[in-house]
Scaffold this active site. Structure first.
Site, mmCIF file in Angstrom:
data_model
loop_
_atom_site.group_PDB
_atom_site.id
_atom_site.type_symbol
_atom_site.label_atom_id
_atom_site.label_comp_id
_atom_site.label_asym_id
_atom_site.label_seq_id
_atom_site.Cartn_x
_atom_site.Cartn_y
_atom_site.Cartn_z
ATOM 1 N N GLU A 1 -9.868 -4.618 -19.953
ATOM 2 C CA GLU A 1 -9.970 -5.987 -19.421
ATOM 3 C C GLU A 1 -8.709 -6.822 -19.664
ATOM 4 O OE1 GLU A 1 -11.854 -4.529 -21.741
ATOM 5 O OE2 GLU A 1 -13.015 -6.014 -22.875
ATOM 6 N N HIS B 1 1.809 0.637 -12.906
ATOM 7 C CA HIS B 1 2.591 -0.570 -13.180
ATOM 8 C C HIS B 1 4.078 -0.198 -13.208
ATOM 9 C CE1 HIS B 1 3.398 -4.588 -14.609
ATOM 10 N NE2 HIS B 1 4.220 -4.062 -15.505
ATOM 11 N N LYS C 1 9.881 5.306 -6.221
ATOM 12 C CA LYS C 1 9.892 6.735 -5.940
ATOM 13 C C LYS C 1 9.121 7.503 -7.024
ATOM 14 C CE LYS C 1 13.275 9.838 -4.345
ATOM 15 N NZ LYS C 1 14.604 10.359 -4.568
ATOM 16 N N MET D 1 -3.692 -6.905 -7.265
ATOM 17 C CA MET D 1 -3.141 -7.931 -8.139
ATOM 18 C C MET D 1 -4.220 -8.847 -8.717
ATOM 19 S SD MET D 1 -0.322 -6.744 -8.237
ATOM 20 C CE MET D 1 1.430 -6.840 -8.018
ATOM 21 N N ARG D 2 -5.212 -8.231 -9.367
ATOM 22 C CA ARG D 2 -6.265 -9.012 -10.015
ATOM 23 C C ARG D 2 -6.651 -8.344 -11.329
ATOM 24 N NH1 ARG D 2 -9.552 -12.528 -7.500
ATOM 25 N NH2 ARG D 2 -11.292 -11.881 -8.808
ATOM 26 N N ASP E 1 -2.472 -4.966 -17.774
ATOM 27 C CA ASP E 1 -1.548 -3.826 -17.892
ATOM 28 C C ASP E 1 -1.546 -3.256 -19.320
ATOM 29 O OD1 ASP E 1 -0.766 -4.253 -15.209
ATOM 30 O OD2 ASP E 1 0.666 -5.775 -15.818
ATOM 31 N N GLY F 1 0.781 -1.238 0.000
ATOM 32 C CA GLY F 1 0.000 0.000 0.000
ATOM 33 C C GLY F 1 0.807 1.280 0.000
ATOM 34 N N GLU G 1 6.865 6.124 -9.028
ATOM 35 C CA GLU G 1 5.455 5.713 -8.945
ATOM 36 C C GLU G 1 4.689 6.655 -8.022
ATOM 37 O OE1 GLU G 1 4.469 1.562 -8.302
ATOM 38 O OE2 GLU G 1 6.485 0.949 -8.847
ATOM 39 N N LEU H 1 -9.458 -7.220 -13.910
ATOM 40 C CA LEU H 1 -10.870 -6.854 -13.729
ATOM 41 C C LEU H 1 -11.713 -7.468 -14.849
ATOM 42 C CD1 LEU H 1 -10.765 -3.092 -12.665
ATOM 43 C CD2 LEU H 1 -10.271 -5.144 -11.324
HETATM 44 C C1 GAR Z 1 3.838 -1.331 -7.115
HETATM 45 O O1 GAR Z 1 5.177 -1.376 -7.522
HETATM 46 C C2 GAR Z 1 2.910 -1.361 -8.316
HETATM 47 O O2 GAR Z 1 3.414 -0.648 -9.424
HETATM 48 C C3 GAR Z 1 2.834 -2.837 -8.607
HETATM 49 O O3 GAR Z 1 2.734 -3.426 -7.337
HETATM 50 C C4 GAR Z 1 3.440 -2.621 -6.384
HETATM 51 C C5 GAR Z 1 2.521 -2.349 -5.225
HETATM 52 O O4 GAR Z 1 3.210 -1.663 -4.221
HETATM 53 N N1 GAR Z 1 1.720 -3.155 -9.441
HETATM 54 C C6 GAR Z 1 1.745 -4.078 -10.409
HETATM 55 O O5 GAR Z 1 2.709 -4.782 -10.625
HETATM 56 C C7 GAR Z 1 0.468 -4.197 -11.213
HETATM 57 N N2 GAR Z 1 0.652 -5.042 -12.352
HETATM 58 P P1 GAR Z 1 2.431 -0.853 -3.122
HETATM 59 O O6 GAR Z 1 1.395 -1.830 -2.536
HETATM 60 O O7 GAR Z 1 3.465 -0.475 -2.104
HETATM 61 O O8 GAR Z 1 1.776 0.334 -3.782
#
Ligand code: GAR
Length: 200
Positions: A141, A108, A171, A89-90, A144, A12, A173, A92
């Site tokens: 759907e 992503h 960082k 991580m699902r 990514d 999170g 993100e 939709l």
């Molecule tokens: C993040 O790096 C996000 O970009 C990735 O999961 C991590 C979650 O971190 N998402 C994916 O890979 C989606 N395909 P967080 O729970 O600390 O935000």
């Protein structure tokens, strides 16, 4: 005030970065609900500590659309305008996508369309790319795959491990997710094919 719904499955940290910007008035919205499909998600606990509505809807063993109907019902109940996937991580279902057209964002940790799926930072490191980064995109759907709103690039250094690369990407993100949310909330963009064009 527009209402955000955050969906997460784990740590999170992206949610926290968004919540910090909401609290500081840098995103003109409120977080109406944080939903996790995993009861043990750290992000759920953080949301509770911040006094936000934190709801667990366990996905284990559920059929995709049946699960998504529960999530959509919760988002509707909270009158959510914009759904932000933050490490959710699902995939939709088409049903979910239809319910929130151009109102679902995802982050992503790669420069899409390179390295979709799990462990994108490891994939990029192993492939030997010299530049990687992260992408905020509209969700469709497919995995990514939707129209790209914002990207940020970072170098891959000689002595990087997948972990040091992931930290450098994370960082960025935290910075670009809020930027993308603000663009979408402003409504100042349109689509040309799958290109997201900003209006000013
Ligand atoms: C993040 O790096 C996000 O970009 C990735 O999961 C991590 C979650 O971190 N998402 C994916 O890979 C989606 N395909 P967080 O729970 O600390 O935000």
């Amino acid at each position: 005030m527009k209402k955000l719904g955050i969906l997460l499955s784990g740590r999170g940290s992206n949610f926290e970065a968004i919540a910090d910007n909401v609290a500081a008035g840098r995103i003109p919205a409120e977080i109406a609900v944080v939903i996790s499909n995993r009861p043990s998600a750290r992000g759920l606990e953080v949301a509770r500590q911040r006094g936000l509505n934190a709801v667990c809807i366990p996905s284990k063993g559920m059929e995709r659309e049946a699960y998504d109907r529960l999530v959509v019902a919760e988002l509707r109940k909270r009158e959510v305008d914009l759904v932000c996937l933050a490490g959710f991580m699902r995939l939709l279902s088409p049903y979910f996508i239809r319910e929130f057209p151009l109102k679902i964002l995802n982050i992503h940790p790669s420069l899409l369309p390179a390295f979709p799926g799990l462990d994108a930072q490891h994939q990029a490191w192993e492939h030997g790319v010299k530049i990687s980064g992260c992408t905020v995109h509209f969700v469709d759907e497919h995995l990514d795959a939707g129209p790209i709103i914002v990207q940020a690039a970072v170098p891959v250094l000689n002595d990087d491990t997948p972990e040091t690369l992931a930290a450098r990407i994370l960082k960025e993100e935290h910075r670009i997710y809020s930027e993308a949310i603000n663009i979408v909330l402003s409504g100042k963009f349109h689509l040309e094919g799958r290109r997201v064009v900003f209006d000013d």
